[in-house]
Design an enzyme around this catalytic site. Structure first.
Site, PDB file in Angstrom:
ATOM      1  N   ASN A 150       0.819  -1.214   0.000  1.00 52.42           N
ATOM      2  CA  ASN A 150       0.000   0.000   0.000  1.00 52.42           C
ATOM      3  C   ASN A 150       0.850   1.260   0.000  1.00 52.42           C
ATOM      4  O   ASN A 150       0.438   2.291  -0.534  1.00 52.42           O
ATOM      5  CB  ASN A 150      -0.896   0.005   1.248  1.00 52.42           C
ATOM      6  CG  ASN A 150      -1.606   1.330   1.446  1.00 52.42           C
ATOM      7  OD1 ASN A 150      -2.483   1.690   0.673  1.00 52.42           O
ATOM      8  ND2 ASN A 150      -1.228   2.061   2.493  1.00 52.42           N
ATOM      9  N   ASP A 217       1.639   7.041   0.096  1.00 49.95           N
ATOM     10  CA  ASP A 217       0.593   6.156  -0.414  1.00 49.95           C
ATOM     11  C   ASP A 217       0.739   5.931  -1.918  1.00 49.95           C
ATOM     12  O   ASP A 217       0.636   6.860  -2.717  1.00 49.95           O
ATOM     13  CB  ASP A 217      -0.780   6.768  -0.113  1.00 49.95           C
ATOM     14  CG  ASP A 217      -1.903   5.775  -0.278  1.00 49.95           C
ATOM     15  OD1 ASP A 217      -2.021   4.885   0.573  1.00 49.95           O
ATOM     16  OD2 ASP A 217      -2.662   5.884  -1.262  1.00 49.95           O
ATOM     17  N   ASP A 247      -0.856  -6.605   3.546  1.00 53.44           N
ATOM     18  CA  ASP A 247      -0.891  -5.621   4.625  1.00 53.44           C
ATOM     19  C   ASP A 247      -1.670  -4.382   4.187  1.00 53.44           C
ATOM     20  O   ASP A 247      -1.589  -3.936   3.037  1.00 53.44           O
ATOM     21  CB  ASP A 247       0.545  -5.223   4.990  1.00 53.44           C
ATOM     22  CG  ASP A 247       0.596  -4.182   6.073  1.00 53.44           C
ATOM     23  OD1 ASP A 247       0.261  -4.525   7.222  1.00 53.44           O
ATOM     24  OD2 ASP A 247       0.947  -3.021   5.774  1.00 53.44           O
ATOM     25  N   HIS A 251      -6.714  -0.033   2.597  1.00 53.75           N
ATOM     26  CA  HIS A 251      -6.344   1.268   2.048  1.00 53.75           C
ATOM     27  C   HIS A 251      -6.010   1.200   0.561  1.00 53.75           C
ATOM     28  O   HIS A 251      -5.494   2.174  -0.003  1.00 53.75           O
ATOM     29  CB  HIS A 251      -5.189   1.843   2.860  1.00 53.75           C
ATOM     30  CG  HIS A 251      -5.553   1.975   4.311  1.00 53.75           C
ATOM     31  ND1 HIS A 251      -6.315   3.008   4.786  1.00 53.75           N
ATOM     32  CD2 HIS A 251      -5.328   1.157   5.371  1.00 53.75           C
ATOM     33  CE1 HIS A 251      -6.525   2.849   6.079  1.00 53.75           C
ATOM     34  NE2 HIS A 251      -5.935   1.717   6.454  1.00 53.75           N
ATOM     35  N   GLU A 273      -5.587  -7.865   4.954  1.00 55.07           N
ATOM     36  CA  GLU A 273      -5.771  -7.218   6.252  1.00 55.07           C
ATOM     37  C   GLU A 273      -6.808  -6.111   6.117  1.00 55.07           C
ATOM     38  O   GLU A 273      -6.514  -5.021   5.617  1.00 55.07           O
ATOM     39  CB  GLU A 273      -4.448  -6.632   6.765  1.00 55.07           C
ATOM     40  CG  GLU A 273      -4.597  -6.054   8.163  1.00 55.07           C
ATOM     41  CD  GLU A 273      -3.456  -5.135   8.562  1.00 55.07           C
ATOM     42  OE1 GLU A 273      -3.242  -4.992   9.777  1.00 55.07           O
ATOM     43  OE2 GLU A 273      -2.808  -4.554   7.686  1.00 55.07           O
TER      44      GLU A 273
END
Length: 508
Positions: A150, A217, A247, A251, A273
């Site tokens: 991410n 990001d 992970d 997002h 996740e």
């Protein structure tokens, strides 16, 4: 540059400060037998991408999560413990080169800030990684790597464990440049570029496109970024890795994850996740099309019930608020995030944590994960390491480590799980709030005692008459079934379990 406190790896990747205080995770009302109804998955959700395996194959599916273990220690555990015990897979820590936060004493979370996709990390070299995978495969154990895709770092400048240096958090020579990341105002509506607490309930776009705790990001909608991430994951697949824990998947838009997965070689197992929060804009069910999901509510509810009344667990599963369908869930009692924020049990809860793990292995819900890691006093503590931050060999005889995966009771219950897999829960009995028993069809029976003293009870088992090995103590005691019933003395904070597959040593 010394890290700022707000750049820590989040304790639950999607939940921010509210979850750190225990909010945002659904809790069953005290004393209730069932939690609020689970929100149904959207109808017509997208099918899994071609090549994605929806669930681990075969009877052996239990995952040992060896968090913070170096590659040589994982290899040894696969050979001497996991394979012989019947585990299906091992989850290993992020294998990419990450930020070496020597100024802060090499905290555990620096491995969640990549500086490159080199496979030289504080857990070992790429050669050691390959050797570990080979050893695990030789023991019949698959390897799932924790994939941090991410974001990159949250540092103005950083040097990695293999020496890679960056000058700012948006520049990674030969990998990513400024345009490969999301920025305010074009991508994120918050002027500080970060996700705000209110976004979780009202703004999925910001949850996906703003920075998680200041971590740069990645623009995962970009074809170039997708290709680069897929290249990294394919390098792990080439080294023999069988699947990925994604992970901070909450997002990343699900469509972006699906596009990345479509570029992967083979059929890696994917689990993501994505923590649950009541009323949040991004839900685990949004991601069923791109893989399975880690079921955070499993651990939340087990903490509540094992610190309350385990007789409430009769309906435990997908109908409880925020839990996922069993065939989409990777279930766990604790992980590296939740043991630190207190939302679940942890090694500090001793026998209660152990007993909850035995229950999870005996019950029929999800793909269970068994968590083993290092002891810590402060939440940022590093695993036992050398002066340069590289992790030392795991020593399960030392108080510095706790090795749930190899305890006799746990390895016995891994075998039980394999022996009864596919059999429904039957013959539920609860002689008291602290003592329960249940069958797994005609394949096995388990009784648990969450009280501080031994309990003797007679249970209807559903099993044929005979004498059975108690797998929890490796056959040190036995259970006799007569007329379908068994009188069992269940130790304090202990369990008795037996199945029709025979002694543990003969069934693996």
């Amino acid at each position: 540059m010394h890290r700022a406190a707000h750049l820590r790896r989040p304790l639950i990747a999607a939940a921010s400060a509210a979850v750190l205080a225990g909010a945002g995770l659904a809790l069953a009302p005290a004393g209730s037998a069932a939690a609020p109804a689970h929100r149904a998955a959207p109808s017509g959700h997208r099918a899994a991408p071609a090549g994605h395996r929806a669930a681990p194959a075969g009877q052996h599916d239990v995952i040992a999560n060896l968090f913070g273990w170096n590659w040589t220690s994982v290899a040894s555990e696969c050979t001497t413990v996991l394979g012989p015990a019947g585990y299906g897979a091992v989850q290993v820590s992020p294998p990419e080169e990450s930020f070496d936060d020597s100024a802060a004493g090499h905290p555990w979370w620096d491995v969640y800030q990549p500086v490159s996709y080199r496979l030289d990390s504080r857990f070992g070299t790429e050669a050691q990684l390959r050797a570990m995978v080979s050893a695990c495969h030789g023991a019949g154990v698959k390897v799932y790597a924790d994939a941090v895709i991410n974001h990159m770092t949250g540092q103005g400048s950083a040097t990695g464990y293999a020496g890679t240096a960056t000058t700012d958090k948006y520049t990674y020579p030969g990998l990513y440049q400024n345009g490969d990341f999301h920025h305010y105002p074009g991508d994120c509506s918050n002027s500080d570029d970060t996700i705000h607490q209110g976004d979780y309930t009202s703004n999925a776009y910001n949850v996906h496109n703003c920075e998680l705790l200041g971590l740069s990001d990645l623009r995962t909608e970009s074809d170039t970024v997708r290709a680069t991430i897929a290249g990294y994951l394919n390098s792990l697949i080439a080294d023999g890795v069988d699947g990925f824990r994604v992970d901070a998947a909450k997002h990343i838009p699900e469509a972006d994850l699906a596009a990345i997965e479509s570029r992967l070689n083979g059929a890696p197992y994917i689990y993501q996740e994505i923590s649950y929060g009541a009323g949040e804009a991004v839900q685990p069910s949004d991601y069923y099309g791109s893989g399975d999901v880690l079921d955070f509510q499993t651990g939340v509810y087990l903490k509540q019930k094992f610190q309350g009344s385990i007789s409430d667990l009769q309906t435990f599963g997908a109908t409880w608020g925020g839990m996922n369908p069993s065939d989409k869930a990777v279930s766990f009692v604790a992980n590296h995030d939740t043991e630190r924020n207190g939302s679940t049990l942890s090694w500090k809860d001793g026998a209660t944590d152990d007993l909850a793990t035995l229950f999870l292995l005996g019950w029929d819900y999800g793909t269970p994960q068994v968590y083993s890691s290092f002891a810590w006093q402060n939440s940022d503590d590093a695993p036992p390491d050398n002066a340069d931050g590289t992790v030392t060999a795991t020593d399960c005889s030392s108080s510095a480590w706790y090795c749930m995966d190899r305890r006799t009771s746990v390895t016995g219950m891994v075998g039980f799980h394999n022996a009864v897999k596919g059999a429904a829960v039957t013959h539920w009995q609860a002689p008291s709030g602290d003592v329960i028993g249940f069958g797994r069809g005609s394949a096995g029976f388990m009784a648990l005692n969450n009280s501080g003293s031994a309990a003797t009870e007679t249970f209807s088992t559903g099993l044929a008459d005979g004498t059975y090995c108690n797998v929890v103590d490796d056959c040190a005691t036995k259970a006799t079934v007569s007329g379908g019933s068994a009188t069992l003395t269940v130790p304090a904070k202990g369990a008795v379990a037996f199945d029709t597959a025979g002694p543990a040593a003969t069934r693996r």
